[in-house]
Scaffold this motif. Structure first.
Motif, PDB file in Angstrom:
ATOM      1  N   ILE A  47      54.995   0.034  -9.522  1.00 27.20           N
ATOM      2  CA  ILE A  47      54.088   1.171  -9.351  1.00 27.20           C
ATOM      3  C   ILE A  47      52.912   0.839  -8.439  1.00 27.20           C
ATOM      4  CG2 ILE A  47      52.510   2.703 -10.603  1.00 27.20           C
ATOM      5  CD1 ILE A  47      54.447   2.245 -13.032  1.00 27.20           C
TER       6      ILE A  47
ATOM      7  N   PRO B  57      60.789   1.906  -8.110  1.00 25.84           N
ATOM      8  CA  PRO B  57      60.707   1.832  -9.569  1.00 25.84           C
ATOM      9  C   PRO B  57      61.985   2.303 -10.275  1.00 25.84           C
ATOM     10  CG  PRO B  57      58.787   2.951  -8.685  1.00 25.84           C
ATOM     11  CD  PRO B  57      59.693   2.706  -7.538  1.00 25.84           C
ATOM     12  N   ASP B  58      62.678   3.293  -9.679  1.00 27.40           N
ATOM     13  CA  ASP B  58      63.849   3.858 -10.362  1.00 27.40           C
ATOM     14  C   ASP B  58      65.063   2.931 -10.330  1.00 27.40           C
ATOM     15  OD1 ASP B  58      63.113   4.930  -7.721  1.00 27.40           O
ATOM     16  OD2 ASP B  58      65.179   5.629  -7.664  1.00 27.40           O
TER      17      ASP B  58
ATOM     18  N   ILE C 117      63.767  -0.975 -15.886  1.00 22.84           N
ATOM     19  CA  ILE C 117      62.737  -1.323 -16.866  1.00 22.84           C
ATOM     20  C   ILE C 117      62.275  -0.052 -17.580  1.00 22.84           C
ATOM     21  CG2 ILE C 117      61.820  -3.422 -15.785  1.00 22.84           C
ATOM     22  CD1 ILE C 117      59.806  -0.535 -15.208  1.00 22.84           C
TER      23      ILE C 117
ATOM     24  N   TYR D  23      53.253   3.673 -22.453  1.00 23.58           N
ATOM     25  CA  TYR D  23      51.809   3.628 -22.200  1.00 23.58           C
ATOM     26  C   TYR D  23      51.016   3.875 -23.471  1.00 23.58           C
ATOM     27  CZ  TYR D  23      52.168   3.699 -17.078  1.00 23.58           C
ATOM     28  OH  TYR D  23      52.380   3.390 -15.763  1.00 23.58           O
TER      29      TYR D  23
ATOM     30  N   PHE E  11      56.301  13.932 -21.525  1.00 22.82           N
ATOM     31  CA  PHE E  11      56.343  15.121 -20.665  1.00 22.82           C
ATOM     32  C   PHE E  11      55.978  16.338 -21.512  1.00 22.82           C
ATOM     33  CE2 PHE E  11      59.793  12.302 -18.879  1.00 22.82           C
ATOM     34  CZ  PHE E  11      58.967  11.754 -17.906  1.00 22.82           C
TER      35      PHE E  11
ATOM     36  N   TYR F 112      65.605  12.178 -21.260  1.00 22.57           N
ATOM     37  CA  TYR F 112      65.228  12.431 -19.857  1.00 22.57           C
ATOM     38  C   TYR F 112      65.959  11.520 -18.870  1.00 22.57           C
ATOM     39  CZ  TYR F 112      62.316  13.043 -15.705  1.00 22.57           C
ATOM     40  OH  TYR F 112      61.876  13.303 -14.431  1.00 22.57           O
ATOM     41  N   GLY F 113      66.022  10.236 -19.184  1.00 22.47           N
ATOM     42  CA  GLY F 113      66.538   9.282 -18.204  1.00 22.47           C
ATOM     43  C   GLY F 113      68.056   9.106 -18.228  1.00 22.47           C
TER      44      GLY F 113
ATOM     45  N   HIS G 205      71.688   7.074 -15.570  1.00 15.31           N
ATOM     46  CA  HIS G 205      72.333   5.812 -15.939  1.00 15.31           C
ATOM     47  C   HIS G 205      73.800   6.036 -16.208  1.00 15.31           C
ATOM     48  CE1 HIS G 205      68.091   4.978 -16.334  1.00 15.31           C
ATOM     49  NE2 HIS G 205      68.404   3.710 -16.132  1.00 15.31           N
TER      50      HIS G 205
ATOM     51  N   VAL H 176      67.523   4.463 -22.233  1.00 12.04           N
ATOM     52  CA  VAL H 176      68.287   4.111 -21.034  1.00 12.04           C
ATOM     53  C   VAL H 176      68.668   2.624 -21.040  1.00 12.04           C
ATOM     54  CG1 VAL H 176      67.250   5.939 -19.655  1.00 12.04           C
ATOM     55  CG2 VAL H 176      66.179   3.694 -19.686  1.00 12.04           C
TER      56      VAL H 176
ATOM     57  N   ASN I  43      55.108   8.091 -13.072  1.00 14.79           N
ATOM     58  CA  ASN I  43      55.517   6.681 -13.161  1.00 14.79           C
ATOM     59  C   ASN I  43      56.621   6.497 -14.198  1.00 14.79           C
ATOM     60  OD1 ASN I  43      53.582   6.068 -11.309  1.00 14.79           O
ATOM     61  ND2 ASN I  43      52.105   5.270 -12.777  1.00 14.79           N
ATOM     62  N   VAL I  44      56.437   7.131 -15.359  1.00 13.91           N
ATOM     63  CA  VAL I  44      57.439   7.004 -16.415  1.00 13.91           C
ATOM     64  C   VAL I  44      58.769   7.580 -15.932  1.00 13.91           C
ATOM     65  CG1 VAL I  44      58.111   7.868 -18.688  1.00 13.91           C
ATOM     66  CG2 VAL I  44      55.839   6.964 -18.348  1.00 13.91           C
ATOM     67  N   SER I  45      58.698   8.741 -15.296  1.00  9.83           N
ATOM     68  CA  SER I  45      59.919   9.368 -14.792  1.00  9.83           C
ATOM     69  C   SER I  45      60.644   8.443 -13.810  1.00  9.83           C
ATOM     70  CB  SER I  45      59.567  10.690 -14.111  1.00  9.83           C
ATOM     71  OG  SER I  45      60.653  11.159 -13.371  1.00  9.83           O
ATOM     72  N   ARG I  46      59.876   7.812 -12.926  1.00  8.36           N
ATOM     73  CA  ARG I  46      60.479   6.878 -11.966  1.00  8.36           C
ATOM     74  C   ARG I  46      61.125   5.709 -12.710  1.00  8.36           C
ATOM     75  NH1 ARG I  46      58.991   6.713  -6.711  1.00  8.36           N
ATOM     76  NH2 ARG I  46      61.005   5.742  -6.525  1.00  8.36           N
ATOM     77  N   SER I  47      60.412   5.186 -13.717  1.00  7.35           N
ATOM     78  CA  SER I  47      60.948   4.024 -14.432  1.00  7.35           C
ATOM     79  C   SER I  47      62.221   4.383 -15.186  1.00  7.35           C
ATOM     80  CB  SER I  47      59.900   3.455 -15.391  1.00  7.35           C
ATOM     81  OG  SER I  47      59.829   4.251 -16.550  1.00  7.35           O
ATOM     82  N   LEU I  48      62.365   5.669 -15.528  1.00  6.71           N
ATOM     83  CA  LEU I  48      63.571   6.089 -16.257  1.00  6.71           C
ATOM     84  C   LEU I  48      64.742   6.341 -15.308  1.00  6.71           C
ATOM     85  CD1 LEU I  48      61.871   8.442 -18.851  1.00  6.71           C
ATOM     86  CD2 LEU I  48      63.053   6.314 -19.369  1.00  6.71           C
TER      87      LEU I  48
END
Lengths: 345, 267
Positions: free
Chosen positions: A49, A69-70, A74, A78, A84, A95-96, A100, A147, B166-171
């Protein structure tokens, strides 16, 4: 395994300098430091980031330094949950999944299992707006773990929680880590959290790593004055060594071991400084006559400042001990320190 | 004993200034709306020229908002999220159209669209005409309306915590995926407000349009023309219709942009 080699981040007014870290697979590693030490920056560099100025980062042998990052595999949790707000609990957690390549059945089972483990099944359709802090943090954990990341990054995950939720999530984290094969890397400023959760820790201060080691070792044997103070050793003094004799500002103490070198520091935990009104003899203890300067109520205990010569020691007493002793300011006392409780570096 | 509550003089100052401001804005507008007779209004509503001009006003303002939405959204996102050298300068440039006198905007645009300018020559070769065309009106309205869209949407993006992205990107979501799954759903209301602001500014534009395109006539130009040629009485009904249509449209958009009391919220 996470390998960080000479990581350097330069920001206006702050530099993270040459961070070298090696974290084992499946380990629960904590990055400890005060606010503004740069620990979150390390986390964000691993997540991709923040732009880094130098160094390399590997996860399981794969160089991820320049990956977006995607593509790093990882998960991040936070302190403020970062859920969201426009999605339900279940939508947040899943969401993720679409990014994957696991077959839907496996990932579906995984999500179900995670939600069960985290006690979220009954909340699946709820909006996240009305969840408690603890529930929010459990959703955030489930979302990151859904994920199946190889590394879970936790940025002060307990700081924003009420004390009762904090304990709850601390337990949840410990159990999750025991059940999963994921590597946990947690940033915190609370040494007690690291002691409870972490296997190894790195103490970071002003962008520099001060010490790395098993948490209990760092707790018992800090290597720098900063680390000593950070782990709660309130008595840290510059000292001159002469064999096993130590001279602190004119006060001579006997330690258990012989020291190399002439100069350094001594550190003594406040709970190891005993305050006695009666005379103490024998056993090779260090006994100094002194005077109580100050008694501060710290909630579960009292902190006593007692002065002998030019040196002020901090000691801890329980409320009942204090009452029993009838201790008050300006009273004369004996300050007792066991040679084995003196840590020098 | 009855204790009299003492009211602070500031309260009365506030009441006075509030009523003055509200009256100052509403009084002339209400008077204008009620002055024309029903017959005048009916006649104006039947006049094809009036209808055409009001439609053109709405159409061109809508086009300006659409263009602002398309090119202004990524730009506003960049301003909200990235730091780069000269950012302050770019932000000041965006605000320029707000400060420049309106006729100057028209003159500036004509200056580069005319035959004496290389850009004007290229535009003519590919068949784009600015002087006296709908394209010209849309260009001018975009020029004056874009800053309102960009500034509103920029604030909207800034209000979304960067950590969500950031979280969305990490996912595993790409930058585009993150924008459409996280940023857009959280920012669309501010985009709608931006569109309203841009449209409102565009529909009220007169000075710049009259220089670039007196014809085809947008409503403000027609109102001005009727006022100078026939007087107040003939310009008022057109003005009333323009106000009514615009208020209805803005009210509808405004209602859409208000956050809903979602069912899930209570869940």
């Amino acid at each position: 395994m996470i390998n960080i080699e000479s990581l350097r981040i330069e920001l206006p007014g702050f530099t993270l300098q040459d961070i070298d870290l090696s974290i084992q697979d499946g380990e629960f590693f904590t990055l400890l430091g005060p606010t503004g030490a740069g620990k979150t920056l390390v986390l964000e560099a691993i997540a991709g980031i923040v732009p880094i100025s130098g160094g390399r980062i590997f996860i399981k042998g794969r160089d991820i330094t320049h990956l977006p990052p995607d593509q790093r595999g990882i998960g991040i949790v936070y302190q403020d949950y970062a859920l969201f707000p426009h999605l339900s609990v279940l939508e947040n957690i899943t969401y993720g999944l679409r990014y994957h390549k696991a077959d839907p059945q496996t990932s579906g089972k995984r999500v179900k299992k995670l939600m069960g483990q985290l006690g979220l099944r009954a909340l699946a359709q709820r909006s996240i707006q009305h969840l408690s802090g603890g529930e929010k943090q459990r959703v955030s954990l489930a979302r990151a773990l859904a994920v199946n990341p190889s590394v879970l990054l936790l940025d002060e995950p307990l700081s924003a929680l009420d004390p009762n939720f904090r304990e709850e999530i601390r337990e949840v984290l410990k159990k999750l880590h025991q059940r999963l094969e994921t590597t946990f890397l947690m940033v915190t400023h609370d040494f007690a959290e690291a002691l409870f959760l972490g296997q190894r820790t790195a103490i970071i201060n002003r962008g520099i790593i001060e010490q790395i080691g098993p948490v209990s070792e760092v707790f018992r044997k800090p290597l720098t004055p900063f680390t000593a103070k950070f782990v709660g050793m309130k008595n840290v003094f510059p000292a001159i060594f002469n064999g096993s004799r130590i001279l602190v500002d004119g006060l001579e103490m006997q330690a258990e071991t012989m020291f190399k070198g002439d100069e350094g520091y001594v550190a003594i935990r406040p709970e190891d400084v005993l305050i006695r009104q009666e005379a103490v003899t024998g056993n090779g203890f260090n006994v100094f006559g002194g005077k109580v300067l100050d008694i501060t109520d710290r909630g579960p205990y009292y902190e006593i400042s007692a002065k002998t010569g030019k040196v002020i020691f901090k000691a801890m007493l329980t409320k009942s001990d204090l009452l029993e002793m009838g201790l008050s300011e300006t009273k004369n006392v004996n300050i007792v320190i066991r040679p084995s409780d003196i840590h020098a570096f | 004993m009855i204790i009299k509550k003492r009211i602070d003089p500031f309260f009365w100052i506030a009441v006075f200034s509030t009523s003055t401001v509200v009256a100052f804005i509403l009084f002339p507008l209400v008077e204008m709306v009620i002055q024309p007779s029903f017959q005048d209004l009916k006649e104006a509503a039947k006049d094809p020229d009036v209808l055409r001009s009001i439609w053109l006003s709405i159409y061109t303002a809508g086009m300006a908002a659409l263009i602002s939405f398309i090119i202004g959204t990524p730009f506003a996102y960049l301003l909200a999220r990235k730091e780069f050298p000269g950012k302050k300068l770019v932000e000041s440039i965006v605000d320029l159209p707000i400060m420049i006198p309106h006729p100057v905007v028209g003159i500036a645009i004509l200056g580069i669209a005319g035959q004496n300018h290389w850009l004007g020559q290229i535009m003519q070769q590919v068949g784009i005409h600015i002087m006296g065309t709908v394209t010209g009106i849309v260009t001018v309205l975009t020029f004056v309306g874009l800053p309102f869209y960009v500034n509103t949407v920029k604030s909207g993006f800034e209000a979304i915590p960067v950590r969500l992205e950031n979280v969305s990107r990490s996912l595993g979501a790409s930058l585009t995926g993150t924008f459409f799954r996280v940023t857009f759903p959280l920012a669309w209301r501010s985009m709608l407000v931006g569109i309203i602001m841009c449209c409102a500014r565009a529909i009220s534009e007169f000075g710049a349009v009259v220089i670039v395109a007196y014809h085809p006539m947008i409503a403000p130009v027609m109102i001005y023309e009727r006022f100078t040629a026939y007087g107040l009485k003939y310009s008022q009904p057109v003005a009333v219709w323009l106000i009514v249509v615009c208020l209805t449209l803005f009210l509808l958009l405004r209602i859409l942009s208000l956050p809903k009391e979602s069912k899930a919220k209570r869940g």
